[in-house]
Design an enzyme around this catalytic site. Structure first.
Site, PDB file in Angstrom:
ATOM      1  N   CYS A 176     -25.205 -10.700 -16.356  1.00 34.75           N
ATOM      2  CA  CYS A 176     -24.467 -11.618 -17.233  1.00 34.75           C
ATOM      3  C   CYS A 176     -23.372 -12.329 -16.448  1.00 34.75           C
ATOM      4  CB  CYS A 176     -23.866 -10.840 -18.412  1.00 34.75           C
ATOM      5  SG  CYS A 176     -22.920 -11.855 -19.549  1.00 34.75           S
ATOM      6  N   CYS A 198     -24.343  -4.360 -24.592  1.00 35.11           N
ATOM      7  CA  CYS A 198     -23.845  -5.099 -25.748  1.00 35.11           C
ATOM      8  C   CYS A 198     -24.968  -5.538 -26.673  1.00 35.11           C
ATOM      9  CB  CYS A 198     -23.019  -6.294 -25.298  1.00 35.11           C
ATOM     10  SG  CYS A 198     -23.965  -7.646 -24.560  1.00 35.11           S
TER      11      CYS A 198
END
Lengths: 359, 391
Positions: free
Chosen positions: A101, A193
Site C-alpha cells: 500500500c 485493514c
C-alpha cells in the site's frame, strides 16, 4: 510547503497533520477511501475506511482548521494491494500488504496525484524518520514502521513527510489529547485493514476456494494430515495444522514449506526452520546503493526477526548471510537492510536456506 | 468567496430570518386548546394558507414535513402502502431513472422489504422522460400500479420534465402521480392544481427558507399511510409537534420566491449564459449536460473531459469558488452520477463533471470569479487525471 496529509481517522495521522500545520505548512487533509464496500462502524482495532473512520478524520481536520476531502482509491487498492495479496498467497508466498500500500497507493497513486495538483509532499502518521532524503527507524522501537516504508525509492521519499518519527506512541496520544482531538484514545489499528473480521484464512478461502491437499513430513515424506488449500499456510506457522499423527518424538511441528504447484504443505521440527542465507529480488535502495558487498543488519518481518548479516548484491539480486540463524523466514516478505537506524534498502525474499546445506 | 452551489442550499432570505426569529419568541403548541395554543395555531394556519396560495393548492392539501426527503418518502411509501392495502394487486412503483435518491432509495426499500416491483423509466441524452414510456408502462397493466413519480426538475443537470403531460397520462390510467418539485419552485411555474399531479414535494431551504422545513402537497381524497406515527397532527398522515417558526419561515420564503420568480429567472438565464459561454471560450471541449431549453435557468452542469470532478472541486475550493460535483455521496466517496449514467454518459465523463448552481444572491462577480481561474484549474486537474491513470 503545500502538503497533503493522508488522514485515516486514527490518532497518528491526526497528530501528524497537526504538526504539519504547526510547522507552517499549508495543509490539506485527505481521507483515502480504500474499501469498495465500506462498513458503517469500526469494530475494535480491525478494519479501516469505515464511515466512522472518515467521520473521525473529517472531525480532526475541522479541529485543525484545514480543508478536507475524501479520495476514492478503492479500485486502485483492490488491483494493487488486495489482488496482489491474494496472488502472492496463491503462489505460496507471504505478502505484506501494508508495504504494498505504501509502495503503490500512498506514495504512488496519492503522491502522483498530489504533485500534479500542486502539492509538494504527502504527510502521513507513519512512525519513521526522514532526514536529508534518508529513512530511519522511529525512536519508538515498538511502533517503528520503517520496515513497511523501506520499499520507497529516493524520488518517493523526497516527497514524504513523517512528523511522528521523533515521538513515542504514548507521546503522540498525549499530544492528541492536549490538542483536544477526539481520536486521542481511539484503539490502534492492527491486522489487515481489508479483512475486517481478522480471519485471513477465511478471506483467502472466499477468493481462492478450497482444495484438499496433503500435509507431509519433511524427513519421512509421510502424509500426516490434510488441509483445504496450501495458500492458508505460512512458513513458520504452528497453529492450525490439525495433524492426526503426532511426531515420533512428540515435538511440535511447524510449516517448513508451502508448495502450491502440488498443493502440499511440508512440516517438520522447529530446528529445520533455521536459515542463515536469504535470497531476495528486486532491490530498492533508499538513497544510494551501498556497494556490492557490505555488512549491515537485516529484518525479515514487520516486527522483529533482526540479525546482523553480510550482504552481497549481484545481477539485481541480494544474498544476505545471517550471522545468527532465524526461524520462519517466508518468501514474499521484505528483506530490509539497516545501517544502525538507517534504512539502506529492501528486496523481496525469494528463498531461504542453510549455508551448510548449500555446501 | 464565490458561492455557486445554490442547488445544495441557498442563503436564507432576510425576510425568512425575521419571520423565524419573531416566531421563535412566541409561546405555544398549535395543538393546545388554550390561548397560547390558539395563537400558535393561527400563525401556523396562516403560514399554511400562504404556502397553499403561492403554489396553487388548497390549505388542506398542505402536509408540513421536515423537508423534501421526508415528503418524497411519504409520497412513495405512503401511497404505495395505502394503494396496495386497498387492492393487493397494486405492487408496481414507477419512477424515472434520474430521480433524487429520496425517491429511488425509498422505492428500492419497498422492493427489498415490502414486495414492490419497481420500474424505472429511462431518460434521453438530455435527461428527459419520454411520456410514451410512462404511457406504455401504465397501459401494460394499470391495475397493478400503486404510484408513479417523476421529478419536476432534476437537481444535478437541471432538466425540467413534462410534468403536466405525465400527470395527465397517469390520471387517464387511474394511477396517482407524484412529482418532486424541490428544485423547481424558485424559477418554474409550480402550480399544484394546474399541474394535474396528485402529490408534490416542496422544501424550504432551496428557496431561501430554513432547512428542516417542507411540505407534501397531497390531494385530500388520496389515502396515504403515515411514516411517522404519534399525535396525528397533519391530517393523520404526519405526526410530530407542529413547527410554527419553521412553517412561518417556509411560507415567507415561498411567498418571496414566487413573487420574484420571473425576475430571478431572467437574471439567472443571463448569468448562466455568461458562465457557460465564458467557460467554453477557455475550455473548448467542455460538455454541457442537460436539456438546452427545458431546464432550470440557474444550473450549469459541465463535463471536463480528462479531469476528475473531485480534483476540480478541490482546486476551485482552494481558490474560493464553491460548487459541487453534483453527484450523490456514499460514505463521502463521490460515485459516478446515476443521473449522467442514465443519460448514457460514460463513467469516465460522468466523474469529470461539476455542477455550478446560481441563485437569488448570485452576481456577475461570481461568474467572473469562476472564469478567472477555470482555465488553469482545468489544466492542472487534467495533469492530475493523467497521473492517476498512469501511476
Amino acid at each position: 510547503m503545500r502538503v497533503l496529509a493522508a488522514m485515516s481517522g486514527g490518532v497518528d495521522s491526526a497528530v501528524a497533520a497537526a504538526r504539519a500545520v504547526d510547522a507552517g505548512h499549508e495543509v490539506t487533509g485527505v481521507h483515502l477511501a480504500l474499501s469498495l464496500a465500506p462498513q458503517t462502524l469500526r469494530t475494535g482495532a480491525r478494519g479501516c475506511c469505515t464511515r466512522e473512520d472518515a467521520h473521525d478524520a473529517r472531525r480532526a481536520a475541522d479541529v485543525l482548521g484545514i480543508p478536507f476531502y475524501i479520495w476514492d482509491l478503492a479500485e486502485r487498492f483492490r488491483a494493487d494491494v488486495i489482488d496482489d495479496f491474494v496472488a502472492e498467497y496463491a503462489a505460496g508466498h507471504t505478502p505484506n500488504p501494508c508495504l504494498r500500500c505504501n509502495e503503490k497507493i500512498k506514495f504512488a497513486a496519492v503522491l502522483d496525484r498530489a504533485l500534479a495538483l500542486g502539492f509538494d509532499a504527502v504527510v502521513t502518521g507513519h512512525h519513521a524518520r526522514v532526514q536529508d532524503g534518508r529513512l530511519y527507524r522511529s525512536v519508538d522501537a515498538a511502533k517503528d514502521q520503517s520496515y513497511v516504508l523501506a520499499v520507497l525509492r529516493p524520488d518517493q521519499l523526497a516527497h514524504a513527510v513523517f512528523p511522528l518519527g521523533d515521538s513515542t506512541k504514548a507521546q503522540v496520544r498525549a499530544e492528541a489529547a492536549a490538542r483536544a482531538l477526539a481520536v486521542a484514545d481511539k484503539p490502534d489499528s492492527h491486522d489487515i485493514c481489508f479483512i475486517a473480521d481478522g480471519d485471513t484464512r477465511a478471506f483467502l478461502q472466499r477468493r481462492l476456494g478450497s482444495q484438499q491437499g496433503p500435509i507431509v513430513d519433511a524427513d519421512t515424506g509421510d502424509v500426516l494430515g490434510s488441509h483445504q488449500g496450501s495458500w492458508g499456510f505460512t512458513v513458520g506457522q504452528r497453529r492450525g495444522l490439525d495433524l492426526r499423527r503426532a511426531a515420533a518424538s512428540g515435538e511440535r511441528r511447524y510449516v517448513l514449506a508451502v508448495e502450491p504447484a502440488s498443493n502440499t504443505v511440508v512440516v517438520g521440527p522447529r530446528e529445520r526452520l533455521a536459515v542463515d542465507e536469504i535470497r531476495a529480488a528486486g532491490p530498492v535502495w533508499t538513497s544510494s546503493r551501498p556497494g556490492t558487498g557490505f555488512g549491515c543488519s537485516v529484518q525479515m518481518r514487520a516486527h522483529g526477526m533482526v540479525s546482523p548479516a553480510t550482504v552481497t548484491v549481484e545481477d539485481g539480486a541480494v544474498v544476505a548471510r545471517l550471522h545468527h540463524p532465524q526461524h520462519g523466514v517466508a518468501a514474499g516478505q521484505a528483506l530490509v537492510m539497516y545501517d544502525g537506524d538507517e534504512v539502506l534498502g529492501s528486496a523481496t525474499i525469494t528463498a531461504a536456506g542453510r549455508i551448510a546445506a548449500d555446501a | 468567496m464565490a458561492y455557486l452551489d445554490h442547488a445544495a442550499t441557498t442563503p436564507v432570505l432576510p425576510e425568512a430570518v425575521d419571520a423565524v426569529s419573531a416566531a421563535l419568541g412566541e409561546l405555544g403548541n398549535p395543538s393546545s386548546l388554550h390561548g397560547s395554543g390558539r395563537r400558535a395555531r393561527r400563525r401556523l394556519e396562516e403560514a399554511r394558507e400562504q404556502i397553499a396560495a403561492c403554489v396553487g393548492a388548497r390549505p388542506s392539501e398542505v402536509i408540513l414535513t421536515s423537508g423534501g426527503t421526508e415528503a418524497d418518502n411519504l409520497a412513495v411509501k405512503g401511497l404505495y402502502w395505502a394503494r396496495r392495502a386497498a387492492d393487493p394487486r397494486r405492487d408496481r412503483v414507477i419512477v424515472s431513472a434520474v430521480e433524487h435518491h429520496a425517491i429511488l432509495d425509498a422505492a428500492a426499500w419497498l422492493e427489498h422489504h415490502d414486495g414492490a416491483r419497481v420500474e424505472v423509466l429511462p431518460v434521453d441524452g438530455a435527461g428527459r422522460v419520454d411520456p410514451d414510456s410512462l404511457r406504455s408502462a401504465l397501459a401494460r397493466d394499470p391495475d397493478s400500479v400503486a404510484v408513479a413519480s417523476v421529478m419536476w426538475a432534476n437537481n444535478e443537470v437541471g432538466t425540467v420534465q413534462p410534468v403536466a403531460e405525465l400527470a395527465a397520462i397517469a390520471r387517464d390510467h387511474g394511477v396517482p402521480f407524484h412529482s418532486d418539485a424541490v428544485q423547481a419552485v424558485s424559477t418554474q411555474p409550480v402550480n399544484f392544481a394546474a399541474s394535474g399531479a396528485d402529490a408534490l414535494s416542496l422544501t424550504g431551504h432551496k428557496i431561501g427558507g430554513p432547512v428542516g422545513t417542507g411540505a407534501l402537497l397531497l390531494r385530500r381524497d388520496l389515502a396515504c399511510e403515515p411514516l411517522l406515527h404519534g399525535g396525528g397532527q397533519e391530517r393523520d398522515v404526519r405526526s410530530g409537534t407542529l413547527d410554527v417558526p419553521g412553517a412561518v419561515g417556509f411560507a415567507t420564503a415561498v411567498a418571496v420566491a414566487v413573487d420574484r420568480r420571473a425576475e430571478l429567472r431572467n437574471r439567472l438565464m443571463t448569468l448562466r449564459r455568461a458562465l457557460v459561454g465564458g467557460v467554453r471560450d477557455q475550455i473548448p471541449d467542455v460538455i454541457e449536460n442537460g436539456h438546452p431549453a427545458e431546464r432550470l435557468p440557474g444550473l450549469a452542469h459541465l463535463t471536463f473531459p480528462g479531469c476528475e470532478g473531485d480534483s476540480l472541486l478541490m482546486l476551485l475550493d482552494a481558490r474560493g469558488i464553491e460548487c459541487s460535483t453534483g453527484s450523490a455521496c456514499s460514505a463521502g466517496v463521490a460515485q459516478a452520477s446515476h443521473v449522467l449514467l442514465a443519460m448514457q454518459a460514460s463513467p469516465e465523463l460522468a466523474r469529470g463533471s461539476l455542477r455550478f448552481s446560481l441563485g437569488h444572491t448570485s452576481t456577475q462577480q461570481d461568474v467572473d470569479a469562476v472564469l478567472e481561474v477555470i482555465g488553469p484549474v482545468v489544466a492542472r486537474a487534467r495533469r492530475a487525471g493523467l497521473a492517476s491513470v498512469a501511476g
